[in-house]
Scaffold this motif. Sequence first.
Motif, mmCIF file in Angstrom:
data_model
loop_
_atom_site.group_PDB
_atom_site.id
_atom_site.type_symbol
_atom_site.label_atom_id
_atom_site.label_comp_id
_atom_site.label_asym_id
_atom_site.label_seq_id
_atom_site.Cartn_x
_atom_site.Cartn_y
_atom_site.Cartn_z
ATOM 1 N N LEU A 146 0.844 -1.192 0.000
ATOM 2 C CA LEU A 146 0.000 0.000 0.000
ATOM 3 C C LEU A 146 0.883 1.248 0.000
ATOM 4 C CD1 LEU A 146 -2.666 -1.028 2.692
ATOM 5 C CD2 LEU A 146 -2.827 -1.241 0.199
ATOM 6 N N SER A 147 0.364 2.320 -0.555
ATOM 7 C CA SER A 147 1.098 3.590 -0.616
ATOM 8 C C SER A 147 0.331 4.659 0.147
ATOM 9 C CB SER A 147 1.288 4.036 -2.069
ATOM 10 O OG SER A 147 2.021 3.072 -2.804
ATOM 11 N N PRO A 148 1.059 5.652 0.692
ATOM 12 C CA PRO A 148 0.379 6.748 1.402
ATOM 13 C C PRO A 148 -0.589 7.480 0.489
ATOM 14 C CG PRO A 148 2.740 6.772 1.850
ATOM 15 C CD PRO A 148 2.526 5.785 0.740
ATOM 16 N N SER A 149 -1.661 7.967 1.060
ATOM 17 C CA SER A 149 -2.671 8.699 0.294
ATOM 18 C C SER A 149 -2.381 10.191 0.252
ATOM 19 C CB SER A 149 -4.056 8.463 0.906
ATOM 20 O OG SER A 149 -4.084 8.912 2.254
ATOM 21 N N TRP A 156 4.289 19.077 15.916
ATOM 22 C CA TRP A 156 4.894 18.320 17.011
ATOM 23 C C TRP A 156 6.402 18.598 17.059
ATOM 24 C CZ3 TRP A 156 3.036 15.804 21.096
ATOM 25 C CH2 TRP A 156 3.868 14.913 21.787
ATOM 26 N N GLY A 157 6.845 19.388 18.048
ATOM 27 C CA GLY A 157 8.252 19.748 18.168
ATOM 28 C C GLY A 157 8.604 20.872 17.224
ATOM 29 N N THR A 158 8.494 20.628 15.939
ATOM 30 C CA THR A 158 8.657 21.622 14.894
ATOM 31 C C THR A 158 7.686 21.266 13.784
ATOM 32 O OG1 THR A 158 10.267 22.712 13.447
ATOM 33 C CG2 THR A 158 10.459 20.329 13.697
ATOM 34 N N THR A 159 7.560 22.104 12.797
ATOM 35 C CA THR A 159 6.643 21.791 11.702
ATOM 36 C C THR A 159 7.163 20.600 10.906
ATOM 37 O OG1 THR A 159 5.981 24.104 11.524
ATOM 38 C CG2 THR A 159 5.501 22.676 9.653
ATOM 39 N N ARG A 160 6.365 19.551 10.837
ATOM 40 C CA ARG A 160 6.766 18.339 10.131
ATOM 41 C C ARG A 160 5.630 17.868 9.222
ATOM 42 N NH1 ARG A 160 10.054 14.467 14.408
ATOM 43 N NH2 ARG A 160 11.351 16.090 15.349
ATOM 44 N N TYR A 161 6.007 17.076 8.227
ATOM 45 C CA TYR A 161 5.031 16.513 7.300
ATOM 46 C C TYR A 161 5.135 14.992 7.353
ATOM 47 C CZ TYR A 161 4.666 21.277 5.558
ATOM 48 O OH TYR A 161 4.468 22.631 5.466
ATOM 49 N N PHE A 162 4.006 14.346 7.676
ATOM 50 C CA PHE A 162 3.989 12.895 7.802
ATOM 51 C C PHE A 162 3.219 12.276 6.640
ATOM 52 C CE2 PHE A 162 3.673 14.028 12.518
ATOM 53 C CZ PHE A 162 5.054 14.098 12.663
ATOM 54 N N PRO A 163 3.732 11.184 6.073
ATOM 55 C CA PRO A 163 2.920 10.413 5.123
ATOM 56 C C PRO A 163 1.673 9.881 5.820
ATOM 57 C CG PRO A 163 5.229 9.804 4.950
ATOM 58 C CD PRO A 163 5.106 10.665 6.166
ATOM 59 N N SER A 164 0.550 10.047 5.177
ATOM 60 C CA SER A 164 -0.735 9.664 5.774
ATOM 61 C C SER A 164 -1.412 8.597 4.936
ATOM 62 C CB SER A 164 -1.647 10.887 5.888
ATOM 63 O OG SER A 164 -2.967 10.518 6.228
ATOM 64 N N TYR A 165 -1.992 7.612 5.603
ATOM 65 C CA TYR A 165 -2.803 6.591 4.953
ATOM 66 C C TYR A 165 -4.268 6.859 5.305
ATOM 67 C CZ TYR A 165 1.464 3.910 3.985
ATOM 68 O OH TYR A 165 2.710 3.507 3.534
ATOM 69 N N HIS A 166 -4.879 7.768 4.533
ATOM 70 C CA HIS A 166 -6.292 8.104 4.701
ATOM 71 C C HIS A 166 -6.610 8.596 6.120
ATOM 72 C CE1 HIS A 166 -6.851 6.147 0.812
ATOM 73 N NE2 HIS A 166 -6.193 5.108 1.288
ATOM 74 N N SER A 167 -5.613 9.207 6.780
ATOM 75 C CA SER A 167 -5.742 9.730 8.161
ATOM 76 C C SER A 167 -6.066 8.632 9.173
ATOM 77 C CB SER A 167 -6.805 10.838 8.232
ATOM 78 O OG SER A 167 -6.409 11.959 7.456
ATOM 79 N N LEU A 168 -5.823 7.375 8.783
ATOM 80 C CA LEU A 168 -6.025 6.242 9.694
ATOM 81 C C LEU A 168 -4.707 5.729 10.256
ATOM 82 C CD1 LEU A 168 -8.644 4.226 7.594
ATOM 83 C CD2 LEU A 168 -9.091 5.671 9.594
ATOM 84 N N TYR A 169 -3.605 6.125 9.632
ATOM 85 C CA TYR A 169 -2.271 5.681 10.040
ATOM 86 C C TYR A 169 -1.259 6.654 9.452
ATOM 87 C CZ TYR A 169 2.072 2.960 9.876
ATOM 88 O OH TYR A 169 3.377 2.553 9.977
ATOM 89 N N PHE A 170 -0.209 6.949 10.232
ATOM 90 C CA PHE A 170 0.806 7.897 9.793
ATOM 91 C C PHE A 170 2.199 7.292 9.968
ATOM 92 C CE2 PHE A 170 -2.821 10.222 11.454
ATOM 93 C CZ PHE A 170 -3.111 11.109 10.428
ATOM 94 N N GLU A 171 3.074 7.546 8.995
ATOM 95 C CA GLU A 171 4.474 7.131 9.113
ATOM 96 C C GLU A 171 5.277 8.316 9.647
ATOM 97 O OE1 GLU A 171 5.631 5.856 5.231
ATOM 98 O OE2 GLU A 171 4.818 3.836 5.484
#
Length: 425
Positions: A146-149, A156-171
């Motif tokens: 599966l690939s991030p959506s 959190w701590g500083t501005t960060r960008y997380f890969p998201s899987y339909h906002s159900l799971y984050f890497e």
Amino acid sequence: MKLIRAWTLYLFAFFIVLGSSSVFVTTSTSRYVYLSIIVSGFLLLFFSWGAEKENFKKISKSHFGFFLIIYIIFIVHFVLFSIHITSTRTYLMQFVSLFLLFFPIIWFYVSFYGYKDLLTAFVNVVVVISVISIVFWLLGSILHILSPSGQVESSWGTTRYFPSYHSLYFETQNGTVFGNVFVRNSGIWPEAPMFAMVLTFSWISELFMLKRHKKLIISILIIALISTLTSTAYVILVLTFFIKFIPVVTHRKTVFPLFIFIVALIVFAVPIFGVLMQSINAKMTSLSGSIRIDDYLAAAKSWKHALIFGHGYSNYSYISQFMDLGVRQEYYNGWLFYNQGLANSWSQIVSDGGTLFLLIYSVPFIQNTMSKRYSANRRLAFMMIIILMFFSVLCYTTILFVFLAIAIAQTDDLENQERVNLDSK
């Protein structure tokens, strides 16, 4: 009415989970999470009053007085020491939601109706989130089927960008096990240790605060805890293993359960212990371990300058003056920043609220650990929470306030079951 109450209870439990430092309270959606917690909490009290009058418990004046004193202290301390530094809307909203509204709601609920139903709903919600995260972690982060959506921006701590899987799971993080780099299962949290923290509260609730001990739930929680690749989770698993399961097996009269126990110990416990030792060694010889040590040193210096009342709610600017920035340098996407976040609760407690906050948080938990009027399971649960606070930042999370309310309310849903005298073992 009971069906409506059940739905409201699970809705309230769901928002308690989201309010425990999930990604959704580190983004622009935080205001809606806090609002949902309060609204669902008031609805739960309303529907509980109508449907559960037969379970209504009389609150003693001493217990109510203890709660009222703590509640007033929180308000007065904020007005005198924090309101001038808590200028941002987010921090003000967090204080009002957590201290002024959520804390009394949860205290009145557990005082009137006990904690069993609420913790059951909390554990079930976390188990569902765990199953979803394990699926995305295996199929997405590990096997790359599966690939991030998309991506989500977090503060959190500083501005960060997380890969998201339909906002159900984050890497959000990677971890190293025996030289191999893996994505850590962080669920819907900005760090794997925060997911491990929520899982640990569920683990403690299932094994020590509730009577059911369902094997499927325990198995899912174990898998989820292991997948976070967090040393704190492994410590809790090992402690629970020796406290809870060894006495049960060794007191069996037949040899077969002992044989199964030894096989399980070799297959599961030994690898976990090996990963735990490697993780602890890596932390103590790496940047992470240096930061953890520096947290306590900075907190001690900060506490010394405001011994009684501290420096105010979430006043990171003061404790950061005593941090060793040389050990806090990190790189994120090629950019240098300084990790000034704390890695334990007690450091933040003594820096923000001094001895006053230290007593508010420690006395109820220690009293629930030491008092023989409570079941052995309950005492062990609060002992583990005290230990957990040395490894996780959770002093301003909804789930810790749930257990703080339980401790202050001094209600025990297990008080009618057979008790075990720990001192006789």
